[in-house]
Design a protein around this motif. Structure first.
Motif, PDB file in Angstrom:
ATOM      1  N   LYS A 193       0.839  -1.200   0.000  1.00 33.42           N
ATOM      2  CA  LYS A 193       0.000   0.000   0.000  1.00 33.42           C
ATOM      3  C   LYS A 193       0.877   1.256   0.000  1.00 33.42           C
ATOM      4  CE  LYS A 193      -4.053   2.111   0.899  1.00 33.42           C
ATOM      5  NZ  LYS A 193      -5.418   1.841   0.815  1.00 33.42           N
ATOM      6  N   THR A 194       1.965   1.254   0.750  1.00 37.45           N
ATOM      7  CA  THR A 194       2.874   2.401   0.802  1.00 37.45           C
ATOM      8  C   THR A 194       3.495   2.653  -0.566  1.00 37.45           C
ATOM      9  OG1 THR A 194       3.377   2.004   3.128  1.00 37.45           O
ATOM     10  CG2 THR A 194       4.957   3.339   1.888  1.00 37.45           C
ATOM     11  N   LEU A 195       3.965   1.594  -1.198  1.00 34.28           N
ATOM     12  CA  LEU A 195       4.602   1.746  -2.508  1.00 34.28           C
ATOM     13  C   LEU A 195       3.608   2.197  -3.581  1.00 34.28           C
ATOM     14  CD1 LEU A 195       6.919  -1.388  -2.393  1.00 34.28           C
ATOM     15  CD2 LEU A 195       7.598   1.017  -2.113  1.00 34.28           C
ATOM     16  N   LEU A 196       2.407   1.643  -3.542  1.00 29.63           N
ATOM     17  CA  LEU A 196       1.384   2.045  -4.504  1.00 29.63           C
ATOM     18  C   LEU A 196       0.967   3.496  -4.266  1.00 29.63           C
ATOM     19  CD1 LEU A 196      -0.843  -1.164  -4.620  1.00 29.63           C
ATOM     20  CD2 LEU A 196       0.807  -0.386  -6.340  1.00 29.63           C
ATOM     21  N   ARG A 197       0.845   3.859  -3.013  1.00 28.86           N
ATOM     22  CA  ARG A 197       0.483   5.239  -2.665  1.00 28.86           C
ATOM     23  C   ARG A 197       1.586   6.199  -3.131  1.00 28.86           C
ATOM     24  NH1 ARG A 197      -3.707   8.096  -2.438  1.00 28.86           N
ATOM     25  NH2 ARG A 197      -3.400   9.953  -1.221  1.00 28.86           N
ATOM     26  N   TYR A 198       2.839   5.814  -2.962  1.00 29.06           N
ATOM     27  CA  TYR A 198       3.956   6.629  -3.424  1.00 29.06           C
ATOM     28  C   TYR A 198       3.850   6.861  -4.939  1.00 29.06           C
ATOM     29  CZ  TYR A 198       8.591   8.140  -4.794  1.00 29.06           C
ATOM     30  OH  TYR A 198       9.623   8.844  -5.357  1.00 29.06           O
ATOM     31  N   LEU A 199       3.565   5.779  -5.688  1.00 24.91           N
ATOM     32  CA  LEU A 199       3.427   5.908  -7.141  1.00 24.91           C
ATOM     33  C   LEU A 199       2.283   6.839  -7.515  1.00 24.91           C
ATOM     34  CD1 LEU A 199       4.083   2.205  -8.195  1.00 24.91           C
ATOM     35  CD2 LEU A 199       5.613   4.181  -8.520  1.00 24.91           C
ATOM     36  N   THR A 200       1.262   6.857  -6.696  1.00 24.01           N
ATOM     37  CA  THR A 200       0.136   7.767  -6.919  1.00 24.01           C
ATOM     38  C   THR A 200       0.545   9.206  -6.612  1.00 24.01           C
ATOM     39  OG1 THR A 200      -1.408   5.996  -6.372  1.00 24.01           O
ATOM     40  CG2 THR A 200      -2.277   8.217  -6.319  1.00 24.01           C
ATOM     41  N   GLU A 201       1.225   9.394  -5.495  1.00 25.08           N
ATOM     42  CA  GLU A 201       1.664  10.741  -5.081  1.00 25.08           C
ATOM     43  C   GLU A 201       2.648  11.353  -6.074  1.00 25.08           C
ATOM     44  OE1 GLU A 201       0.501  12.601  -2.564  1.00 25.08           O
ATOM     45  OE2 GLU A 201      -0.907  10.994  -2.043  1.00 25.08           O
ATOM     46  N   THR A 202       3.423  10.516  -6.765  1.00 31.13           N
ATOM     47  CA  THR A 202       4.390  11.032  -7.747  1.00 31.13           C
ATOM     48  C   THR A 202       3.779  11.119  -9.146  1.00 31.13           C
ATOM     49  OG1 THR A 202       5.267   8.814  -8.130  1.00 31.13           O
ATOM     50  CG2 THR A 202       6.393  10.189  -6.466  1.00 31.13           C
ATOM     51  N   ASP A 203       2.452  10.975  -9.213  1.00 39.73           N
ATOM     52  CA  ASP A 203       1.688  11.077 -10.471  1.00 39.73           C
ATOM     53  C   ASP A 203       2.044  10.014 -11.499  1.00 39.73           C
ATOM     54  OD1 ASP A 203       0.176  13.247  -9.572  1.00 39.73           O
ATOM     55  OD2 ASP A 203       1.707  14.688 -10.230  1.00 39.73           O
ATOM     56  N   GLU A 204       2.613   8.921 -11.047  1.00 40.97           N
ATOM     57  CA  GLU A 204       2.854   7.785 -11.937  1.00 40.97           C
ATOM     58  C   GLU A 204       1.514   7.146 -12.311  1.00 40.97           C
ATOM     59  OE1 GLU A 204       5.399   5.342 -14.106  1.00 40.97           O
ATOM     60  OE2 GLU A 204       6.047   6.968 -12.823  1.00 40.97           O
ATOM     61  N   PHE A 205       0.590   7.139 -11.354  1.00 36.69           N
ATOM     62  CA  PHE A 205      -0.763   6.619 -11.550  1.00 36.69           C
ATOM     63  C   PHE A 205      -1.747   7.595 -10.914  1.00 36.69           C
ATOM     64  CE2 PHE A 205       2.004   2.890 -11.488  1.00 36.69           C
ATOM     65  CZ  PHE A 205       1.610   2.228 -12.646  1.00 36.69           C
ATOM     66  N   GLU A 206      -2.993   7.550 -11.377  1.00 41.31           N
ATOM     67  CA  GLU A 206      -4.007   8.459 -10.841  1.00 41.31           C
ATOM     68  C   GLU A 206      -4.567   7.997  -9.501  1.00 41.31           C
ATOM     69  OE1 GLU A 206      -7.044   9.672 -13.575  1.00 41.31           O
ATOM     70  OE2 GLU A 206      -5.584   9.906 -15.194  1.00 41.31           O
ATOM     71  N   SER A 207      -4.494   6.692  -9.238  1.00 43.74           N
ATOM     72  CA  SER A 207      -5.034   6.174  -7.983  1.00 43.74           C
ATOM     73  C   SER A 207      -4.301   4.901  -7.591  1.00 43.74           C
ATOM     74  CB  SER A 207      -6.535   5.876  -8.127  1.00 43.74           C
ATOM     75  OG  SER A 207      -6.724   4.784  -9.008  1.00 43.74           O
ATOM     76  N   VAL A 208      -4.456   4.521  -6.331  1.00 40.62           N
ATOM     77  CA  VAL A 208      -3.876   3.270  -5.848  1.00 40.62           C
ATOM     78  C   VAL A 208      -4.507   2.103  -6.603  1.00 40.62           C
ATOM     79  CG1 VAL A 208      -3.702   1.742  -3.845  1.00 40.62           C
ATOM     80  CG2 VAL A 208      -3.226   4.184  -3.595  1.00 40.62           C
ATOM     81  N   SER A 209      -5.802   2.194  -6.862  1.00 44.46           N
ATOM     82  CA  SER A 209      -6.484   1.125  -7.604  1.00 44.46           C
ATOM     83  C   SER A 209      -5.920   0.970  -9.006  1.00 44.46           C
ATOM     84  CB  SER A 209      -7.987   1.405  -7.691  1.00 44.46           C
ATOM     85  OG  SER A 209      -8.568   1.351  -6.431  1.00 44.46           O
ATOM     86  N   GLU A 210      -5.715   2.105  -9.694  1.00 43.96           N
ATOM     87  CA  GLU A 210      -5.148   2.036 -11.040  1.00 43.96           C
ATOM     88  C   GLU A 210      -3.739   1.451 -11.006  1.00 43.96           C
ATOM     89  OE1 GLU A 210      -3.702   4.739 -14.818  1.00 43.96           O
ATOM     90  OE2 GLU A 210      -4.221   5.737 -12.939  1.00 43.96           O
ATOM     91  N   ALA A 211      -2.937   1.890 -10.048  1.00 41.05           N
ATOM     92  CA  ALA A 211      -1.575   1.365  -9.923  1.00 41.05           C
ATOM     93  C   ALA A 211      -1.599  -0.138  -9.688  1.00 41.05           C
ATOM     94  CB  ALA A 211      -0.848   2.076  -8.771  1.00 41.05           C
ATOM     95  N   SER A 212      -2.443  -0.570  -8.771  1.00 42.43           N
ATOM     96  CA  SER A 212      -2.547  -1.990  -8.448  1.00 42.43           C
ATOM     97  C   SER A 212      -2.981  -2.802  -9.672  1.00 42.43           C
ATOM     98  CB  SER A 212      -3.545  -2.173  -7.302  1.00 42.43           C
ATOM     99  OG  SER A 212      -3.715  -3.518  -7.014  1.00 42.43           O
ATOM    100  N   ARG A 213      -4.035  -2.359 -10.346  1.00 43.62           N
ATOM    101  CA  ARG A 213      -4.531  -3.060 -11.547  1.00 43.62           C
ATOM    102  C   ARG A 213      -3.464  -3.141 -12.619  1.00 43.62           C
ATOM    103  NH1 ARG A 213      -8.949  -0.028 -10.788  1.00 43.62           N
ATOM    104  NH2 ARG A 213      -8.300   1.458 -12.368  1.00 43.62           N
TER     105      ARG A 213
END
Length: 165
Positions: free
Chosen positions: A107-127
């Motif tokens: 969750k921390t890593l996915l949230r980080y990717l979201t915060e750095t605008d790599e993905f729009e949401s944790v759900s999108e990053a996870s998927r």
């Protein structure tokens, strides 16, 4: 001749007659979709062991031509339990699609990717990450799932349309 197969004209190369090709076909009776190595032609006398091949074409694939196919090799057994995959698909129809890893680290890593605008949401990053991993590491399973999903949706649409006759 024992088999009856079906394919789309878009699956055929430009000049397929007599050439050995890889081709995606479906069994007309079972609707099972699979890839084969084969020779195709319009004249059964040009092939050594011809089966019927219906080639659908046109913008709505509503025009059919009768061709012939000489199956040289079918898909090797990929180890995918098709019945189990179908049963799993059916069981997921009315269940939640939420996946929970119960992991602070993930969750921390996915949230980080979201915060750095790599993905729009944790759900999108996870998927995205899971689908890329599955595609890279379980390509046969993903391909079988796609075939089953398309077959299911096609059957549902056909049932719906034929009910209006």
């Amino acid at each position: 001749m024992t088999g009856k197969y079906m394919t789309s004209e878009s699956n055929l190369p430009e000049k397929p007659e007599g050439e050995e090709i890889q081709l995606q076909v479906s069994d007309e009776r079972t609707k099972e979709i699979f890839n084969i190595r084969a020779r195709v032609g319009r004249d059964p006398d040009e092939l050594s062991d011809p089966d019927r091949l219906t080639v659908v074409k046109g913008p709505h694939e509503n025009t059919e031509e009768e061709w012939y196919i000489d199956v040289l090799e079918t898909d090797p057994d990929d180890g995918i339990d098709r019945e189990l995959l179908e049963a799993t698909m059916a069981s997921m129809e009315d269940k939640s699609t939420v996946i929970n890893t119960r992991s602070k680290e993930v969750k921390t890593l996915l949230r980080y990717l979201t915060e750095t605008d790599e993905f729009e949401s944790v759900s999108e990053a996870s998927r995205t990450i899971m689908l890329e991993y599955l595609s890279d590491n379980y390509a046969d399973l993903v391909e079988e799932y796609i075939d089953l999903k398309v077959q299911s949706e096609r059957s549902e649409l056909a049932d719906e349309l034929y009910d209006y006759k």
